[in-house]
Design an enzyme around this catalytic site. Structure first.
Site, mmCIF file in Angstrom:
data_model
loop_
_atom_site.group_PDB
_atom_site.id
_atom_site.type_symbol
_atom_site.label_atom_id
_atom_site.label_comp_id
_atom_site.label_asym_id
_atom_site.label_seq_id
_atom_site.Cartn_x
_atom_site.Cartn_y
_atom_site.Cartn_z
ATOM 1 N N TYR A 33 32.228 80.214 39.609
ATOM 2 C CA TYR A 33 31.352 80.392 38.452
ATOM 3 C C TYR A 33 32.152 80.562 37.190
ATOM 4 C CZ TYR A 33 32.226 85.483 38.314
ATOM 5 O OH TYR A 33 32.814 86.722 38.213
ATOM 6 N N ARG A 52 39.558 76.517 33.137
ATOM 7 C CA ARG A 52 39.663 77.451 34.269
ATOM 8 C C ARG A 52 38.721 77.033 35.387
ATOM 9 N NH1 ARG A 52 38.661 83.734 33.243
ATOM 10 N NH2 ARG A 52 36.524 82.977 33.052
ATOM 11 N N ARG A 100 24.590 74.775 58.588
ATOM 12 C CA ARG A 100 25.575 75.851 58.551
ATOM 13 C C ARG A 100 26.721 75.628 59.533
ATOM 14 N NH1 ARG A 100 27.200 80.824 60.157
ATOM 15 N NH2 ARG A 100 27.692 82.296 58.490
ATOM 16 N N HIS A 102 31.157 76.651 59.237
ATOM 17 C CA HIS A 102 32.155 77.172 58.300
ATOM 18 C C HIS A 102 32.998 76.060 57.661
ATOM 19 C CE1 HIS A 102 30.974 80.831 60.261
ATOM 20 N NE2 HIS A 102 31.766 81.552 59.489
ATOM 21 N N LYS A 149 38.002 82.022 40.272
ATOM 22 C CA LYS A 149 36.764 82.701 39.868
ATOM 23 C C LYS A 149 35.663 82.363 40.872
ATOM 24 C CE LYS A 149 34.303 83.995 35.636
ATOM 25 N NZ LYS A 149 34.401 85.438 35.751
ATOM 26 N N GLU A 182 43.090 95.070 37.573
ATOM 27 C CA GLU A 182 42.084 94.694 36.573
ATOM 28 C C GLU A 182 40.790 95.429 36.903
ATOM 29 O OE1 GLU A 182 40.787 90.546 36.909
ATOM 30 O OE2 GLU A 182 41.255 90.590 39.046
ATOM 31 N N LEU A 207 42.291 87.854 37.771
ATOM 32 C CA LEU A 207 41.687 86.689 37.140
ATOM 33 C C LEU A 207 42.274 86.598 35.731
ATOM 34 C CD1 LEU A 207 39.471 84.450 37.411
ATOM 35 C CD2 LEU A 207 38.107 85.933 35.934
HETATM 36 N N1 PLP Z 1 38.531 89.946 35.773
HETATM 37 C C1 PLP Z 1 37.433 89.826 36.527
HETATM 38 C C2 PLP Z 1 37.478 90.270 37.953
HETATM 39 C C3 PLP Z 1 36.256 89.281 35.984
HETATM 40 O O1 PLP Z 1 35.155 89.145 36.748
HETATM 41 C C4 PLP Z 1 36.242 88.890 34.619
HETATM 42 C C5 PLP Z 1 35.041 88.336 33.998
HETATM 43 O O2 PLP Z 1 34.007 88.205 34.581
HETATM 44 C C6 PLP Z 1 37.405 89.052 33.871
HETATM 45 C C7 PLP Z 1 38.542 89.573 34.478
HETATM 46 C C8 PLP Z 1 37.453 88.658 32.427
HETATM 47 O O3 PLP Z 1 37.479 87.250 32.282
HETATM 48 P P1 PLP Z 1 36.914 86.539 30.984
HETATM 49 O O4 PLP Z 1 37.630 87.148 29.820
HETATM 50 O O5 PLP Z 1 37.279 85.110 31.168
HETATM 51 O O6 PLP Z 1 35.454 86.794 30.933
#
Ligand code: PLP
Length: 285
Positions: A33, A52, A100, A102, A149, A182, A207
């Site tokens: 996403y 990304r 379904r 995997h 993501k 994070e 991320l």
């Molecule tokens: N880290 C995580 C785990 C996130 O889910 C997000 C945003 O949803 C971020 C960092 C920040 O990313 P962005 O600045 O691209 O929204």
């Protein structure tokens, strides 16, 4: 006004928007996403979010459901149909619908695409930023590819819920060596006693936030020193300032970590200045 979602080729009222129960996103969280800020009805940093997205898809070997130009048009149209002035547009792509199993479905199975958009309350967001937020810390128990993501977010869901139950806005993940990675849906930053910005280096352990990248550019333009490295929980407790960044929250000052005041317990000047300047460095489309 009823909200509209885009689902696999059609714009439908949100209450009728549905995917097949055998969609691999529903069955396996087999998808990715993106979330972009919408400001003044325009997408913020769309190009970087789309780059990304392409990377996340390629790491998981999921095909793009349409051309980048078509996707861009769908994002805009979803924003327009929902009359979003300030808010977010969300897009999700999964490996598609298949019986379904995997392992990957047959080649040629169409990936699924869903897009939604909604307004957020700018006044309450500004209020929150002016007040600052609390964060708690939790062990980082996620898989080793959080640079993708992916829609598989169970540890993030549990972390955010733990924060909420403790009256905090965000949970910061702490890895096995005692370093903050994070937040559950944001990147984590501190300002050291000597005024340096620190945020974790972006490898597979976080991320790589789009907001994080733009904040780094904003900081450079303000003459701030940035260290991209791991920092410990002890460093965070001793920080002069702390804040989180994400597309929907921009820069949000952190005033307590695990109940301990950061600095003097109010939003710091560096976080405030980065928030104020952010959109001069972001790209508008
Ligand atoms: N880290 C995580 C785990 C996130 O889910 C997000 C945003 O949803 C971020 C960092 C920040 O990313 P962005 O600045 O691209 O929204």
């Amino acid at each position: 006004m009823s909200r509209i979602a885009y689902v696999n080729g059609r714009y439908v009222p949100l209450r009728h928007a549905a995917v097949n129960v055998e969609d691999r996103g529903y069955q396996f969280s087999d998808g990715v996403y993106e979330v972009c800020e919408v400001r003044g009805g325009r997408l913020v940093d769309e190009r970087r979010h789309m780059e990304r997205l392409a990377r996340s898809l390629s790491e998981l070997r999921i095909a793009m459901p349409c051309t980048p130009a078509a996707l861009s048009m769908i994002l805009r149209e979803t924003v327009r149909r929902n009359r979003v002035r300030w808010g977010i547009v969300y897009l999700q792509i999964t490996r598609g619908v298949a019986r379904r199993d995997h392992a990957f479905p047959a080649p040629g199975t169409a990936p699924s695409l869903v897009v939604t958009a909604r307004n957020l309350d700018l006044a309450s967001a500004e209020n929150l930023a002016a007040q600052g937020v609390a964060v708690i810390t939790v062990p980082d128990n996620r898989w080793e590819r959080v640079d993708i993501k992916s829609i598989a977010l169970l540890p993030n869901v549990l972390a955010k819920q733990a924060a909420r139950e403790q009256g905090a806005r965000e949970a910061w993940f702490v890895d096995k060596s005692g370093h903050i990675t994070e937040g559950s849906s944001s990147n984590a930053w501190i300002v050291t006693a000597d005024g340096k910005l620190v945020t974790r280096h972006a490898d597979r352990g976080i991320l790589k936030g789009i907001t994080r990248g733009v904040v780094a550019e904003t900081a450079a333009s303000q003459g701030l020193k940035l260290e991209e490295r791991s920092f410990t929980l002890a460093e965070a407790y001793a920080a002069r300032e702390a804040f989180i960044t994400s597309a929907s929250q921009i820069v949000l000052p952190v005033i307590t970590i695990d109940g301990q005041a950061v600095g003097n317990g109010t939003p710091g000047p560096i976080a405030k200045a980065l928030r104020n300047d952010f959109h001069r460095h972001a790209e508008f489309a």
